[in-house]
Design a protein around this motif. Structure first.
Motif, PDB file in Angstrom:
ATOM      1  N   ARG A  31       0.851  -1.185   0.000  1.00  0.00           N
ATOM      2  CA  ARG A  31       0.000   0.000   0.000  1.00  0.00           C
ATOM      3  C   ARG A  31       0.888   1.237   0.000  1.00  0.00           C
ATOM      4  N   THR A 253      -1.139  13.010   7.629  1.00  0.00           N
ATOM      5  CA  THR A 253      -1.855  11.736   7.628  1.00  0.00           C
ATOM      6  C   THR A 253      -1.025  10.653   6.946  1.00  0.00           C
ATOM      7  N   ASN A 256       1.408   9.508   9.445  1.00  0.00           N
ATOM      8  CA  ASN A 256       0.766   8.673  10.461  1.00  0.00           C
ATOM      9  C   ASN A 256       0.524   7.264   9.951  1.00  0.00           C
ATOM     10  N   LEU A 257       0.026   7.178   8.709  1.00  0.00           N
ATOM     11  CA  LEU A 257      -0.317   5.876   8.149  1.00  0.00           C
ATOM     12  C   LEU A 257       0.904   4.977   8.044  1.00  0.00           C
ATOM     13  N   LYS A 260       2.049   3.951  11.561  1.00  0.00           N
ATOM     14  CA  LYS A 260       1.197   2.949  12.189  1.00  0.00           C
ATOM     15  C   LYS A 260       1.271   1.594  11.481  1.00  0.00           C
ATOM     16  N   ASP A 262      -0.106   0.989   8.606  1.00  0.00           N
ATOM     17  CA  ASP A 262      -1.263   0.784   7.729  1.00  0.00           C
ATOM     18  C   ASP A 262      -0.883   0.989   6.267  1.00  0.00           C
TER      19      ASP A 262
ATOM     20  N   LEU B 156      -7.390  17.165  12.575  1.00  0.00           N
ATOM     21  CA  LEU B 156      -6.085  16.565  12.839  1.00  0.00           C
ATOM     22  C   LEU B 156      -5.973  16.125  14.297  1.00  0.00           C
ATOM     23  N   ILE B 159      -7.856  12.925  14.668  1.00  0.00           N
ATOM     24  CA  ILE B 159      -7.067  11.827  14.085  1.00  0.00           C
ATOM     25  C   ILE B 159      -5.938  11.437  15.030  1.00  0.00           C
ATOM     26  N   TYR B 163      -6.992   7.917  16.196  1.00  0.00           N
ATOM     27  CA  TYR B 163      -6.326   6.954  15.322  1.00  0.00           C
ATOM     28  C   TYR B 163      -4.909   6.687  15.805  1.00  0.00           C
ATOM     29  N   TYR B 164      -4.137   7.778  15.963  1.00  0.00           N
ATOM     30  CA  TYR B 164      -2.709   7.614  16.230  1.00  0.00           C
ATOM     31  C   TYR B 164      -2.439   7.131  17.655  1.00  0.00           C
ATOM     32  N   GLY B 167      -5.863   4.354  18.735  1.00  0.00           N
ATOM     33  CA  GLY B 167      -6.083   3.257  17.800  1.00  0.00           C
ATOM     34  C   GLY B 167      -7.544   2.812  17.735  1.00  0.00           C
ATOM     35  N   ASP B 171      -8.032   3.844   9.874  1.00  0.00           N
ATOM     36  CA  ASP B 171      -7.148   4.864   9.317  1.00  0.00           C
ATOM     37  C   ASP B 171      -7.952   5.898   8.529  1.00  0.00           C
ATOM     38  N   PRO B 172      -7.651   7.162   8.755  1.00  0.00           N
ATOM     39  CA  PRO B 172      -8.518   8.246   8.280  1.00  0.00           C
ATOM     40  C   PRO B 172      -8.329   8.557   6.801  1.00  0.00           C
TER      41      PRO B 172
END
Lengths: 535, 343
Positions: A31, A253, A256-257, A260, A262, B156, B159, B163-164, B167, B171-172
């Motif tokens: 990804r 973002t 972050n992805l 993490k 993802d 933000l 998120i 998310y960060y 958890g 995922d956004p």
């Protein structure tokens, strides 16, 4: 529509398999998150984004692709080494005028049709004839007319050059001369559109390592591996079964992805995020200075007061290089300032850019400015693209502050990208910052494309007889010693005239999961996913 | 029956009278785009080998080589034929782009509006009932917070937290987890499509994905809705009919809900209509932060690159939605307060 339906069916099938299989498919899926969008499946369409170029490298094959080499411990593409893709081998005649390609006999398009010399001919004819981007690029390698391309037999293909050209082969490895399935493409062509531009924009007719599974411009592109593809170096299909490229506009973002886990890989994070992730040490961060790119401060050399060499040199002596480099890029890249040239002559000539012997020296700057007839300085504007604001804004602020010390009053102008391009094209911006990239970063290519003529890419609008003459001569100079001598003259002349001030080569920060291997910095500054695998 | 027909007549008349405005918007946007600085052809011809020839080619492709009046006539003709042109940013016809992206924006906006109304009305009512007390101040504080924190900041932050750090949120990115298979497209609203397909796991995934962006947007519009509810509630609580109802000894809950709130909803409805239309266009930042494939972020990208067709298409779409929303509010008004529909 049918692509969508296939995607739906495919994903339904996927969903119906048991859970372990899903976990398996995640490991075999890559990804990729990016800030930009893929807007066409044919890289030749005017307006194509860099992401579209990256995609075409996966879905289409060319005759050759670039090899790789190590530069300061990082893998980068090698302009002078080629690896076979659709051509099994090639020979160049002793006079350098004829290149003969032997095509692979086992290569097939996605629909199963074998790849023949006819397809190569049709594709290259298209690249130099149709209204496509390839036309402008290929002429830099002396490839301009269909008469130069000849089918010898089904698997032998010949290219004739009017003059030996160092960049002819390299031009066949860039993103434009992709080889289309000519039968399929011709069946979709119309009288007004003989080269099937409209159809190929939304469909692929290639033989590449990946097949498009779904394509939503501006959102996601999902690719499925072509199991029959064996054009990679290891003679086997690409490592990942699926590749998902997703557009995520927000840089934070994206960071972050990846952090993490993802997402697996991103190459366009903010310098701060990349530095931060590198410090945390959980991910693999490969920072490669973009050795085919330059960020510079430029002036319009035809416009007063920048038509005076002393003014340009004064500014070169007044820029706070080190602070700018830290503020804009957090030091991530390769500086092009602060060199020492013993005798005032450039130390090398094979390459451009090279580090310039400039440093911050306000007393010297003031002296030069007085010599130019501006003891009290002057007022001007300094412009940059909104799109580059992240790096250009801190840089501009420091520049303004430093130039104020020698009496130059600078008004910072932040322009929307389209407006900036227009003004640059019309040569109306006096003082600005820009970045340039050369796919084929040979010394003469830089000089020919960025320092000659009334074209848009001649940012500084410099018009110097010597640079023009030397650069044109260097292009066809087969003797490497003479080539380097010409380059040395050019590099020296560049410093003497100071048409623009090279600042640095920014890093391309590839941030990826620790398990990803094989990343190579590519000429088009995208990832060639065929190189990658998961440990 | 007669009320229905007068409502329909009113709606029809209202719609017809908004057509000139739509036409005006059409022409105005067209001209505005052309006087903006920046030549789209130059911008799009930004390949490493792009020269004059390529710029001319794109200009011709976009029809920019013709004089402006002729461009306008052609454009109006195209609109009449249902063709909004082609976007250079995505390479797709604008109509197809808008059609695929509008449901995403609508789904997000509807959810956000629903969340906002469900929060704002009780808050407003509570503030009005305890006017001047700590409840009132708390509501005012929440409203101020919601309005003064820009959506991209709250987005933000959400998120980062959900998310960060925690958890809890998926995922956004986008409308549904990238590994979830999409339902066959029926309406384009994922929640409805998943429900139609009977795929409840997918439905949950889509709903989970919707929570953070919808909350971000809702946060921003709770304030106007709560304030209006509070003001309208105060007005109706102090009016004669509520006093009468109270003096008749009706239960307080009935007085508040049936008599006071129903009458107070009228201005809330008006504001909700306006809020909805503005949200749809103004949620650019939310769409950007959450990679939501909606129309607003699409139009912004197009605007930044001077891509005329998508911007014009977007403005036309927004104007049409505005007309439809106003019409709907109008009709609902008539139902909430029958006096309105008397001509």
């Amino acid at each position: 529509m049918s692509i969508l339906r296939t995607a739906c069916l495919a994903s339904m099938l996927l969903a119906s398999t048991a859970l372990p299989a899903l976990a398996q498919s995640r490991a075999e899926t890559l990804r990729h998150v990016t800030g930009a969008a893929i807007n066409t499946l044919d890289p030749n369409i005017p307006g194509s984004t860099r992401e579209a170029f990256g995609l075409s490298l996966l879905t289409y094959d060319r005759l050759l692709s670039f090899g790789k080499k190590q530069l300061d411990g990082k893998w980068v593409f090698d302009l002078d080494k080629f690896q076979p893709e659709l051509a099994e081998s090639y020979t160049v005649s002793p006079d350098g005028l004829k290149i003969t390609f032997k095509l692979r006999k086992d290569a097939k398009f996605h629909d199963g049709t074998p790849v023949t010399a006819e397809d190569v001919k049709w594709s290259l004819d298209r690249a130099v004839t149709a209204n496509v981007l390839g036309k402008g690029q290929l002429l830099t390698g002396s490839l301009t007319s269909p008469d130069q391309f000849k089918v010898v037999d089904a698997h032998t293909f010949e290219v004739t050059l009017p003059k030996p050209d160092k960049l002819a082969l390299a031009n066949l490895a860039v993103v434009y001369p992709v080889i289309f399935n000519s039968k399929l493409a011709k069946s979709k062509a119309t009288a007004e559109d003989p080269w099937a531009l409209a159809w190929l924009k939304e469909n692929t007719a290639g033989s590449g390592a990946y097949i498009i599974e779904s394509f939503k411009p501006g959102e996601t592109t999902i690719l499925r591996r072509n199991p029959d593809w064996n054009r990679g170096s290891a003679e086997k299909p690409a490592a990942f079964k699926r590749i998902i490229t997703q557009t995520i506009p927000e840089a934070a973002t994206r960071a972050n992805l990846v952090e993490k886990g993802d997402a697996d890989i991103a190459i366009d994070l903010q310098a701060t995020d990349a530095a931060d992730l590198e410090k945390k040490g959980k991910l693999k961060v490969i920072s490669t200075p973009q050795y085919n790119a330059i960020t510079f401060v430029s002036f319009n050399n035809q416009m007063p007061p920048f038509d005076k060499i002393e003014v340009r040199k004064a500014i070169a002596a007044a820029l706070p290089y080190e602070d700018m480099f830290k503020a804009a890029l957090f030091g991530r890249g390769k500086p092009l300032y602060g060199a020492t040239w013993a005798d005032g002559k450039a130390p090398t000539g094979e390459t451009f850019p090279i580090a310039q012997p400039v440093k911050t020296d306000l007393a010297e700057a003031k002296k030069l400015l007085t010599a130019a007839g501006f003891p009290d300085g002057f007022s001007t504007t300094f412009s940059f693209n909104v799109g580059q604001a992240g790096t250009a804004e801190p840089m501009a602020a420091l520049l303004k502050e430093s130039l104020a010390k020698i009496g130059i009053k600078v008004d910072i102008q932040k322009l929307p990208d389209a407006q900036m391009s227009t003004l640059i094209n019309e040569k109306k911006v006096p003082f600005f910052t820009e970045g340039i990239v050369a796919w084929l970063p040979s010394m003469d290519y830089f000089y020919r494309n960025f320092y000659i003529g009334p074209i848009r890419w001649n940012y500084s609008s410099i018009n110097d007889e010597k640079i023009t003459e030397w650069a044109q001569t260097a292009r066809f100079e087969p003797d490497m010693a003479k080539y380097a001598a010409l380059g040395k003259e050019l590099n020296t002349r560049h410093f003497e005239l100071m048409p623009q001030i090279p600042l640095w080569q920014p890093s391309q920060d590839a941030v990826m999961a620790p398990s990803i291997e094989g990343y190579v910095y590519q000429f088009h500054r995208q990832i060639d996913f065929r190189d990658l695998s998961r440990k | 029956m007669s009320q229905l027909s007068t409502t329909a007549k009113r709606a029809g008349w209202r719609f017809a009278s908004s057509l000139p405005a739509l036409f005006g918007v059409l022409v105005f946007t067209f001209l505005l785009m052309r006087v903006l600085p920046g030549d789209p052809a130059v911008f799009f011809a930004s390949g490493p080998s792009a020269g004059k020839e390529e710029i001319e080619m794109i200009r011709k492709q976009m029809g920019l080589d013709k004089p402006v009046p002729e461009q306008l006539l052609r454009y109006l003709g195209d609109i009449g034929a249902g063709n909004l042109g082609r976007s250079l940013t995505t390479g797709q016809p604008v109509l197809a782009d808008l059609r695929s992206r509008l449901p995403a924006s609508l789904e997000l906006t509807f959810s956000a509006l629903l969340i906002a109304l469900l929060t704002a009305i009780p808050l407003g009512v509570a503030a009005a009932l305890r006017q001047g007390s700590w409840v009132d101040h708390l509501v005012r504080f929440i409203c101020a917070l919601g309005v003064c924190v820009p959506t991209f900041v709250s987005g933000l932050l959400l998120i980062y937290a959900f998310y960060y750090l925690l958890g809890l949120a998926p995922d956004p990115t986008g409308r549904v987890d990238i590994f979830t298979s999409l339902p066959p497209r029926a309406t384009g609203f994922l929640l409805i499509d998943f429900a139609l397909a009977g795929d409840w796991e997918g439905w949950r995934a889509a709903a989970a994905q919707l929570v953070l962006p919808a909350m971000t947007m809702a946060l921003f519009v709770v304030a106007p809705l709560a304030r209006i509810t509070r003001a309208a509630m105060l007005a109706s609580l102090g009016s004669d009919f509520v006093r009468t109802a109270r003096s008749l000894g009706l239960p307080p809950a009935k007085v508040i809900v049936t008599y006071a709130l129903r009458n107070a909803l009228l201005p809330v409805l008006t504001i909700a209509g306006i809020v909805f239309s503005t949200m749809l266009g103004a949620n650019v930042l939310v769409e950007k932060v959450f990679s939501w494939p909606g129309v607003a972020s699409y139009a912004l990208d197009a605007l930044l690159s001077s891509d005329y067709a998508p911007v014009q298409g977007f403005v036309l779409l927004m104007a049409s939605i505005f007309v439809v929303v106003n019409l709907t509010v109008d009709v609902l008004y008539g139902i909430a307060d029958p006096r309105v529909s008397v001509e």
